[in-house]
Design a protein around this motif. Structure first.
Motif, PDB file in Angstrom:
ATOM      1  N   UNK A  40       0.829  -1.116  -0.190  1.00 57.51           N
ATOM      2  CA  UNK A  40       0.038   0.053  -0.016  1.00 57.51           C
ATOM      3  C   UNK A  40       0.710   1.276   0.075  1.00 57.51           C
ATOM      4  N   UNK A  41       0.569   2.140  -0.893  1.00 59.11           N
ATOM      5  CA  UNK A  41       1.021   3.482  -0.710  1.00 59.11           C
ATOM      6  C   UNK A  41      -0.385   4.370  -0.983  1.00 59.11           C
ATOM      7  N   UNK A  42      -0.389   5.633  -0.180  1.00 56.48           N
ATOM      8  CA  UNK A  42      -1.530   6.467   0.016  1.00 56.48           C
ATOM      9  C   UNK A  42      -1.742   7.225  -1.232  1.00 56.48           C
ATOM     10  N   UNK A  43      -0.824   7.319  -2.061  1.00 56.22           N
ATOM     11  CA  UNK A  43      -0.976   7.974  -3.333  1.00 56.22           C
ATOM     12  C   UNK A  43      -1.366   6.921  -4.336  1.00 56.22           C
ATOM     13  N   UNK A  44      -2.685   7.203  -5.040  1.00 53.23           N
ATOM     14  CA  UNK A  44      -3.053   6.185  -6.184  1.00 53.23           C
ATOM     15  C   UNK A  44      -2.026   6.010  -7.065  1.00 53.23           C
ATOM     16  N   UNK A  45      -1.671   4.353  -7.183  1.00 52.55           N
ATOM     17  CA  UNK A  45      -0.704   4.146  -8.350  1.00 52.55           C
ATOM     18  C   UNK A  45      -1.049   2.719  -8.475  1.00 52.55           C
ATOM     19  N   UNK A  46      -0.441   2.351  -9.683  1.00 54.98           N
ATOM     20  CA  UNK A  46      -0.923   0.751 -10.280  1.00 54.98           C
ATOM     21  C   UNK A  46      -0.254  -0.273  -9.209  1.00 54.98           C
ATOM     22  N   UNK A  47       0.883   0.049  -8.719  1.00 61.30           N
ATOM     23  CA  UNK A  47       1.567  -1.204  -7.864  1.00 61.30           C
ATOM     24  C   UNK A  47       0.505  -1.544  -6.901  1.00 61.30           C
ATOM     25  N   UNK A  48       0.013  -0.402  -5.857  1.00 61.22           N
ATOM     26  CA  UNK A  48      -0.825  -0.655  -5.052  1.00 61.22           C
ATOM     27  C   UNK A  48      -2.173  -1.339  -5.458  1.00 61.22           C
ATOM     28  N   UNK A  49      -2.846  -0.937  -6.774  1.00 66.78           N
ATOM     29  CA  UNK A  49      -4.111  -1.481  -7.283  1.00 66.78           C
ATOM     30  C   UNK A  49      -3.520  -2.979  -7.613  1.00 66.78           C
ATOM     31  N   UNK A  50      -2.577  -3.069  -8.201  1.00 67.49           N
ATOM     32  CA  UNK A  50      -2.316  -4.692  -8.548  1.00 67.49           C
ATOM     33  C   UNK A  50      -1.940  -5.494  -7.263  1.00 67.49           C
ATOM     34  N   UNK A  51      -1.325  -4.910  -6.315  1.00 68.16           N
ATOM     35  CA  UNK A  51      -1.349  -5.617  -4.977  1.00 68.16           C
ATOM     36  C   UNK A  51      -2.818  -6.073  -4.408  1.00 68.16           C
ATOM     37  N   UNK A  52      -3.897  -5.138  -4.465  1.00 67.96           N
ATOM     38  CA  UNK A  52      -5.125  -5.257  -4.178  1.00 67.96           C
ATOM     39  C   UNK A  52      -5.720  -6.184  -4.871  1.00 67.96           C
ATOM     40  N   UNK A  53      -5.506  -6.255  -6.290  1.00 67.81           N
ATOM     41  CA  UNK A  53      -5.986  -7.271  -7.073  1.00 67.81           C
ATOM     42  C   UNK A  53      -5.540  -8.723  -6.718  1.00 67.81           C
ATOM     43  N   UNK A  54      -4.229  -8.656  -6.574  1.00 70.17           N
ATOM     44  CA  UNK A  54      -3.710 -10.059  -6.089  1.00 70.17           C
ATOM     45  C   UNK A  54      -4.393 -10.571  -4.718  1.00 70.17           C
ATOM     46  N   UNK A  55      -4.447  -9.695  -3.787  1.00 75.40           N
ATOM     47  CA  UNK A  55      -4.946 -10.008  -2.342  1.00 75.40           C
ATOM     48  C   UNK A  55      -6.473 -10.568  -2.854  1.00 75.40           C
ATOM     49  N   UNK A  56      -7.424  -9.594  -3.749  1.00 74.41           N
ATOM     50  CA  UNK A  56      -8.597 -10.111  -3.971  1.00 74.41           C
ATOM     51  C   UNK A  56      -8.665 -11.623  -4.548  1.00 74.41           C
ATOM     52  N   UNK A  57      -7.653 -12.004  -5.383  1.00 74.98           N
ATOM     53  CA  UNK A  57      -7.564 -13.220  -5.887  1.00 74.98           C
ATOM     54  C   UNK A  57      -7.326 -14.078  -5.047  1.00 74.98           C
ATOM     55  N   UNK A  58      -6.227 -13.900  -3.950  1.00 79.50           N
ATOM     56  CA  UNK A  58      -6.050 -14.914  -3.045  1.00 79.50           C
ATOM     57  C   UNK A  58      -7.203 -15.093  -2.155  1.00 79.50           C
ATOM     58  N   UNK A  59      -7.955 -14.159  -1.596  1.00 77.04           N
ATOM     59  CA  UNK A  59      -9.274 -14.515  -0.973  1.00 77.04           C
ATOM     60  C   UNK A  59     -10.076 -15.103  -1.926  1.00 77.04           C
ATOM     61  N   UNK A  60     -10.289 -14.959  -3.179  1.00 76.21           N
ATOM     62  CA  UNK A  60     -11.262 -15.681  -3.866  1.00 76.21           C
ATOM     63  C   UNK A  60     -10.949 -17.155  -4.081  1.00 76.21           C
TER      64      UNK A  60
END
Length: 87
Positions: A40-60
């Motif tokens: 996570x980084x507070x300023x919106x960026x692709x690396x954080x969003x990609x990490x979020x998508x990876x987290x969501x896929x792990x949960x899925x």
């Protein structure tokens, strides 16, 4: 000023099968409790969003027996994990 909720909410509403909504504090707490290294980084960026998508896929993957339909289901799981409303 762009914030994560503002940046992610429209994609989440328009294409919940693909995009997820980021509530930073709840998601960081949930990822830590889950043992996921959320980048996570507070300023919106692709690396954080990609990490979020990876987290969501792990949960899925881990909840596949519950048959999550889309990112709405996954974000709900993350919310319950990270919110103090459910302590």
């Amino acid at each position: 000023m762009l914030t994560w909720p503002l940046v992610t909410v429209f994609g989440f509403i328009a294409r919940p099968e693909t995009h997820i909504f980021l509530k930073p504090n709840v998601t960081r707490i949930a990822a830590e409790a889950y043992g996921f290294d959320f980048q996570y980084r507070s300023k919106p960026n692709w690396a954080t969003y990609r990490s979020l998508l990876d987290f969501a896929e792990t949960v899925r993957r881990d909840t596949r027996d519950l048959r999550p339909k889309d990112m709405i289901d996954l974000q709900g799981f993350i919310w319950v994990q990270g919110s103090d409303e459910y302590d």
